[in-house]
Design an enzyme around this catalytic site. Structure first.
Site, PDB file in Angstrom:
ATOM      1  N   GLN A  23      15.007  -8.562  -3.632  1.00  0.00           N
ATOM      2  CA  GLN A  23      13.742  -9.162  -3.359  1.00  0.00           C
ATOM      3  C   GLN A  23      13.325  -9.868  -4.753  1.00  0.00           C
ATOM      4  OE1 GLN A  23      10.294  -7.602  -1.178  1.00  0.00           O
ATOM      5  NE2 GLN A  23       9.726  -6.904  -3.270  1.00  0.00           N
ATOM      6  N   GLY A  56       8.993  -4.966  -8.710  1.00  0.00           N
ATOM      7  CA  GLY A  56       9.729  -3.933  -9.204  1.00  0.00           C
ATOM      8  C   GLY A  56      11.276  -4.218  -8.861  1.00  0.00           C
ATOM      9  N   GLN A  57      12.052  -3.630  -9.943  1.00  0.00           N
ATOM     10  CA  GLN A  57      13.524  -3.611  -9.789  1.00  0.00           C
ATOM     11  C   GLN A  57      13.927  -2.770  -8.791  1.00  0.00           C
ATOM     12  OE1 GLN A  57      16.079  -2.916 -13.387  1.00  0.00           O
ATOM     13  NE2 GLN A  57      17.602  -2.329 -11.887  1.00  0.00           N
ATOM     14  N   GLY A  60       5.000   4.192  -9.199  1.00  0.00           N
ATOM     15  CA  GLY A  60       5.761   3.029  -9.423  1.00  0.00           C
ATOM     16  C   GLY A  60       4.776   1.848  -9.222  1.00  0.00           C
ATOM     17  N   HIS A  61       4.068   1.609  -8.258  1.00  0.00           N
ATOM     18  CA  HIS A  61       3.003   0.273  -8.020  1.00  0.00           C
ATOM     19  C   HIS A  61       2.332   0.259  -9.169  1.00  0.00           C
ATOM     20  CE1 HIS A  61       3.913   1.399  -3.606  1.00  0.00           C
ATOM     21  NE2 HIS A  61       4.159   0.166  -3.611  1.00  0.00           N
ATOM     22  N   GLY A  93       0.849  -1.352  -0.061  1.00  0.00           N
ATOM     23  CA  GLY A  93       0.023   0.007   0.245  1.00  0.00           C
ATOM     24  C   GLY A  93       0.816   1.139  -0.014  1.00  0.00           C
ATOM     25  N   GLN A 111       7.933  -9.373   7.753  1.00  0.00           N
ATOM     26  CA  GLN A 111       9.146  -9.010   7.099  1.00  0.00           C
ATOM     27  C   GLN A 111       9.977  -7.662   7.616  1.00  0.00           C
ATOM     28  OE1 GLN A 111       6.768  -8.417   3.363  1.00  0.00           O
ATOM     29  NE2 GLN A 111       8.047  -6.366   2.928  1.00  0.00           N
ATOM     30  N   LEU A 147       0.578   3.715  -2.169  1.00  0.00           N
ATOM     31  CA  LEU A 147       0.600   3.286  -3.748  1.00  0.00           C
ATOM     32  C   LEU A 147       1.082   4.847  -4.124  1.00  0.00           C
ATOM     33  CD1 LEU A 147      -2.104   1.167  -4.788  1.00  0.00           C
ATOM     34  CD2 LEU A 147       0.068   0.549  -3.655  1.00  0.00           C
TER      35      LEU A 147
HETATM   36  P1  AMP Z   1       6.018  -2.290  -1.771  1.00  0.00           P
HETATM   37  O1  AMP Z   1       4.742  -1.917  -1.503  1.00  0.00           O
HETATM   38  O2  AMP Z   1       7.110  -1.221  -1.254  1.00  0.00           O
HETATM   39  O3  AMP Z   1       6.196  -3.591  -1.135  1.00  0.00           O
HETATM   40  O4  AMP Z   1       6.189  -2.614  -3.320  1.00  0.00           O
HETATM   41  C1  AMP Z   1       5.441  -3.482  -3.870  1.00  0.00           C
HETATM   42  C2  AMP Z   1       5.984  -3.708  -5.427  1.00  0.00           C
HETATM   43  O5  AMP Z   1       6.242  -2.445  -6.022  1.00  0.00           O
HETATM   44  C3  AMP Z   1       7.355  -4.433  -5.167  1.00  0.00           C
HETATM   45  O6  AMP Z   1       7.464  -5.239  -6.325  1.00  0.00           O
HETATM   46  C4  AMP Z   1       8.366  -3.122  -5.535  1.00  0.00           C
HETATM   47  O7  AMP Z   1       9.526  -3.411  -5.985  1.00  0.00           O
HETATM   48  C5  AMP Z   1       7.618  -2.223  -6.522  1.00  0.00           C
HETATM   49  N1  AMP Z   1       8.316  -1.083  -6.415  1.00  0.00           N
HETATM   50  C6  AMP Z   1       8.387  -0.184  -5.482  1.00  0.00           C
HETATM   51  N2  AMP Z   1       8.616   1.023  -5.626  1.00  0.00           N
HETATM   52  C7  AMP Z   1       8.746   1.222  -6.981  1.00  0.00           C
HETATM   53  C8  AMP Z   1       9.166   1.906  -7.955  1.00  0.00           C
HETATM   54  N3  AMP Z   1       9.841   3.169  -7.751  1.00  0.00           N
HETATM   55  N4  AMP Z   1       9.077   1.428  -9.368  1.00  0.00           N
HETATM   56  C9  AMP Z   1       8.643   0.381  -9.702  1.00  0.00           C
HETATM   57  N5  AMP Z   1       8.151  -0.635  -8.782  1.00  0.00           N
HETATM   58  C10 AMP Z   1       8.435  -0.288  -7.539  1.00  0.00           C
END
Ligand code: AMP
Length: 285
Positions: free
Chosen positions: A155, A149-150, A36-37, A31, A61, A33
């Site tokens: 991860q 996401g890279q 990127g998400h 969340g 985690q 969001l």
């Molecule tokens: P999180 O909510 O931080 O657990 O991220 C959820 C997904 O979004 C994971 O696969 C992250 O790698 C991806 N993600 C987070 N930040 C970015 C970003 N700036 N660009 C692309 N993907 C992202």
């Protein structure tokens, strides 16, 4: 967008869709969001007939309880963003839906060397928690494709290994890191920085670019030291690591080594600013 709160209900609904021949793309998130998400939602919509996003701030985690407590929760806004991005299904479970028998791990995931470096050493237990929650989510959603996401480079490697270890018929798709125009990698944690810290934090991206410029000219140790001191000079309190590693295995290079164009190199960084831990990375080739 259909919202499910219960694991049994979403599994039953998705099973009917999958039986009818619809492929499911899955984007797990915690969340808060940002674009990127949403870029992963867009990738999924291009590849699958149905896109499922989950929002669950996974307690197992977080190695630091204070980090878990402070994790931003913006559910109403998240729902609006997912709807405007065209997400089909949101899974928004309570902790008891994900961990009906409690949060204690019921197995150990053998991540080998991957768990002994970088985030593995600086956040003990973190990747076990990530595998625990993603394993459970994959059981519930059973997607054809999992979008990651890279931004979270290690991860991505860990979850690719998890999918292989479990022999799941799920393809892992990795989307590029989305950045602010300043170069700062978008992150839910950026919400905890003030405007001055957001400006200072752009040194991460600038340093990654500079490292890439110099990658074939200076030794690994010189580049790592230069980068860490640039961060410390621009408002970062501490640097957990700024390291160059083999992009496929995360193995280190000898300190005196100067990388050649034949090497697959990734620069990985984790550092604290304003009490917030930011991570980023860049593939150097
Ligand atoms: P999180 O909510 O931080 O657990 O991220 C959820 C997904 O979004 C994971 O696969 C992250 O790698 C991806 N993600 C987070 N930040 C970015 C970003 N700036 N660009 C692309 N993907 C992202």
């Amino acid at each position: 967008m259909i919202i499910f709160h219960e694991a049994g209900a979403i599994r039953k609904w998705l099973a009917a869709q999958q039986t009818a021949g619809r492929s499911v793309g899955f984007v797990p998130t915690m969340g808060a969001l940002h674009p990127g998400h949403l870029s992963l939602i867009t990738l999924s919509r291009q590849a699958a007939s149905l896109t499922v996003c989950s929002i669950f701030v996974n307690p197992t985690q977080f190695n630091d309880p204070a980090d878990f407590e402070k994790y931003p929760v913006t559910t109403a806004n998240d729902i609006r963003m997912l709807e405007s991005a065209g997400c089909d299904v949101l899974f928004l479970p309570a902790t008891t839906e994900i961990y009906p028998n409690g949060t204690a791990p019921d197995r150990h995931y053998d991540l080998g060397y991957l768990e002994t470096v970088f985030e593995g050493t600086h956040r003990p237990g973190h990747f076990q928690g990530v595998c625990q929650v993603v394993h459970r989510l994959l059981d519930i959603v059973q997607p054809a494709q999992l979008f990651l996401g890279q931004k979270d480079y290690q991860q991505c490697m860990v979850l690719t290994r998890l999918v292989e270890m479990l022999s799941l018929p799920t393809m892992v798709v990795i989307g590029p890191t989305l950045r602010e125009t300043s170069g700062l990698a978008m992150s839910s944690r950026n919400q905890r920085l003030d405007i001055h810290q957001l400006e200072q934090a752009t040194i991460i991206y600038k340093t990654l670019l500079k490292t890439r410029d110099l990658i074939h000219q200076q030794s690994v140790a010189a580049l790592e030291e230069r980068a860490a001191s640039a961060l410390l000079q621009h408002g970062f309190q501490s640097v957990d690591y700024f390291s160059l590693a083999n992009a496929k295995t995360l193995e280190p290079f000898p300190p005196a080594y100067v990388c050649t164009p034949a090497d697959n190199v990734v620069a990985l960084v984790a550092a604290f600013i304003g009490g917030v831990r930011l991570i980023d990375n860049m593939v150097m080739n």
